[in-house]
Design an enzyme around this catalytic site. Structure first.
Site, short mmCIF file in Angstrom:
data_model
loop_
_atom_site.label_atom_id
_atom_site.label_comp_id
_atom_site.label_asym_id
_atom_site.label_seq_id
_atom_site.Cartn_x
_atom_site.Cartn_y
_atom_site.Cartn_z
N CYS A 3 16.18 50.65 34.39
CA CYS A 3 16.47 50.67 35.47
C CYS A 3 15.68 51.54 35.96
CB CYS A 3 17.76 50.42 36.42
SG CYS A 3 17.95 50.60 38.75
N CYS A 11 20.42 55.52 42.03
CA CYS A 11 22.19 54.72 42.10
C CYS A 11 22.48 55.03 40.51
CB CYS A 11 21.55 53.10 42.58
SG CYS A 11 23.15 52.70 41.48
N CYS A 14 25.52 51.66 37.89
CA CYS A 14 25.72 50.99 36.38
C CYS A 14 25.96 52.26 35.61
CB CYS A 14 25.06 49.85 35.91
SG CYS A 14 24.59 48.45 37.60
N CYS A 87 16.92 45.87 42.79
CA CYS A 87 18.66 46.12 41.74
C CYS A 87 18.24 44.23 40.40
CB CYS A 87 19.88 45.56 42.36
SG CYS A 87 20.71 46.14 41.42
N GLN A 211 34.27 34.80 41.34
CA GLN A 211 33.65 35.82 40.16
C GLN A 211 32.58 36.40 40.23
OE1 GLN A 211 35.61 37.30 37.95
NE2 GLN A 211 37.56 35.75 38.02
N GLU A 261 48.00 31.78 46.34
CA GLU A 261 46.82 32.91 47.20
C GLU A 261 46.92 32.83 48.30
OE1 GLU A 261 43.53 35.46 47.19
OE2 GLU A 261 43.97 34.71 45.45
N ASN A 324 46.02 35.29 37.39
CA ASN A 324 45.00 36.37 37.10
C ASN A 324 44.69 37.31 38.30
OD1 ASN A 324 42.25 36.93 36.86
ND2 ASN A 324 41.54 35.15 38.35
N CYS A 351 41.01 41.59 34.73
CA CYS A 351 40.04 42.43 34.74
C CYS A 351 40.91 44.00 34.67
CB CYS A 351 38.88 42.69 36.40
SG CYS A 351 40.76 43.33 37.50
#
Length: 394
Positions: A3, A11, A14, A87, A211, A261, A324, A351
């Site tokens: 990148c 940046c 990542c 990006c 997601q 939810e 979740n 996650c």
């Protein structure tokens, strides 16, 4: 993956950029299995790999610079805009849309909000692409002063980007590090973005969560369906259900499914999907997941006319529960309820493997039998992990 933004130091989002992908995946597998090492009997299924680039279906970009020359990306340490409109973790459809959005900002004279000076109007854009290539654009602005300009120039943007299905303005008047505000104004005839995932069509409204990696989300829901069908419960609760991905994939003849939810927008989306699919035994309710479970035997008062019988076990719980949750996990109250309940199977999608491990330690009556890592977030240390648990024999 390489990148130019990362290499130039512009940046660092990542953190694993430049690390060979097999090494990234091996590092995540080792981290996950170490955190869940207490569950020695777990059978780890092969990890689900992602594309290294072009996998993000959503871009949350800060607008900086000027109206004449806007930047689409992030802010630097001084609060000035850094352009990341090339990006490569963004999908090709998102990248192709940025130039037209930049031109729209200039044409409409939408002055970017300056954090250091606390002046200007346009703060962020949130752009989402569906599997069919349609787009939803949300413009986060400081006040309603720009609404007239946005409306006036919207036809030109729609002509430049005919794949735009939903456009909205989110009003975010406060000066704080929060991406968006509470009030949303939809400017197009369509208010939902259809997301075809496997054989299910989900509907995404502007303030609904989905997601960020569509291919991995599809794999996540396929794995969930496989485990649910193997257990073959008569009743399922899907907590933190979002727009209904797990719940709708869990539907089957003779099975009652309830999704819970907090976001009313997400619940409206899930109900639309259930109606379109003719799933009259799948229902959705807006509310706090823990409060739903702890209150009224787990059955909400507004249960869409469904009798409490047939929704779960004798104590008000389901045969199988899906959770979740956000990164913090499900918390002690829900863990304690599950530990004391008659729920026989638990499908936990996380996650954050640290909070998953903490929650599982609080439920010793359950044992993890299968697990799978899904690389939802390549180029970072984050990942999704799913675990199927069953109650230990007395």
């Amino acid at each position: 993956m390489d990148c130019v933004y990362f290499d130039a130091g512009r940046c660092r989002s990542c953190s694993l950029m430049g690390t060979p992908y097999p090494s990234q995946l091996a590092e995540k597998e080792a981290d996950c299995q170490t955190l869940l090492a207490a569950h020695r009997g777990i059978q780890w299924l092969p990890s689900i790999r992602s594309d290294e680039s072009g996998f993000r279906n959503k871009a949350k970009m800060v607008i900086g610079g000027t109206a004449a020359e806007p930047t689409i990306g992030i802010l630097d340490a001084a609060g000035e805009g850094v352009d990341l409109s090339g990006c490569n973790v963004c999908s090709p459809g998102l990248l192709a849309a940025f130039p037209a959005i930049s031109a729209f900002i200039s044409r409409a004279g939408l002055t970017p909000y300056s954090v250091p000076r606390r002046s200007g109007e346009l703060k962020n854009i949130i752009l989402t692409e569906s599997p069919d290539g349609e787009l939803m654009l949300r413009l986060v602005i400081r006040s309603d002063q720009l609404l007239a300009r946005v409306r006036k120039n919207l036809p030109g943007l729609l002509a430049d980007l005919p794949q735009l299905r939903v456009v909205s303005v989110n009003l975010h008047p406060e000066h704080k590090a929060v991406l968006e505000g509470e009030d949303e104004v939809v400017l197009t005839a369509e208010s939902t973005l259809p997301m075809r995932v496997n054989d299910v069509t989900l509907h995404l409204r502007p303030q609904s969560f989905f997601q960020t990696n569509t291919d991995i989300a599809a794999a996540l829901y396929r794995q969930g369906r496989e485990w649910v069908d193997r257990v073959n419960p008569s009743s399922v609760w899907d907590l933190y259900c979002g727009v209904g991905g797990f719940a709708l994939h869990s539907a089957a003849p003779g099975r009652d499914v309830t999704g819970i939810e907090f976001s009313a927008e997400a619940i409206n989306s899930a109900r639309l999907s259930a109606r379109e699919a003719g799933l009259d035994r799948v229902r959705f309710e807006a509310g706090d997941a823990t409060a739903f479970v702890l209150g009224s035997g787990g059955i909400p008062e507004a249960a869409s006319g469904t009798e409490a019988s047939g929704t779960g076990t004798s104590d008000g719980g389901p045969d199988l529960m899906i959770v979740n949750p956000p990164r913090r996990g499900i918390g002690s109250e829900l863990c304690n309820w599950l530990e004391a309940s008659d729920v026989q199977h638990l499908l936990y999608s996380s996650c954050n493997a640290k909070s998953l491990a903490k929650d599982l330690a609080a439920m010793p009556s359950f044992t993890a039998v299968e697990g799978r890592l899904l690389d939802m977030f390549p180029q970072t240390k984050h990942y999704e992990v799913m675990v199927l648990l069953e109650r230990r024999a007395a």
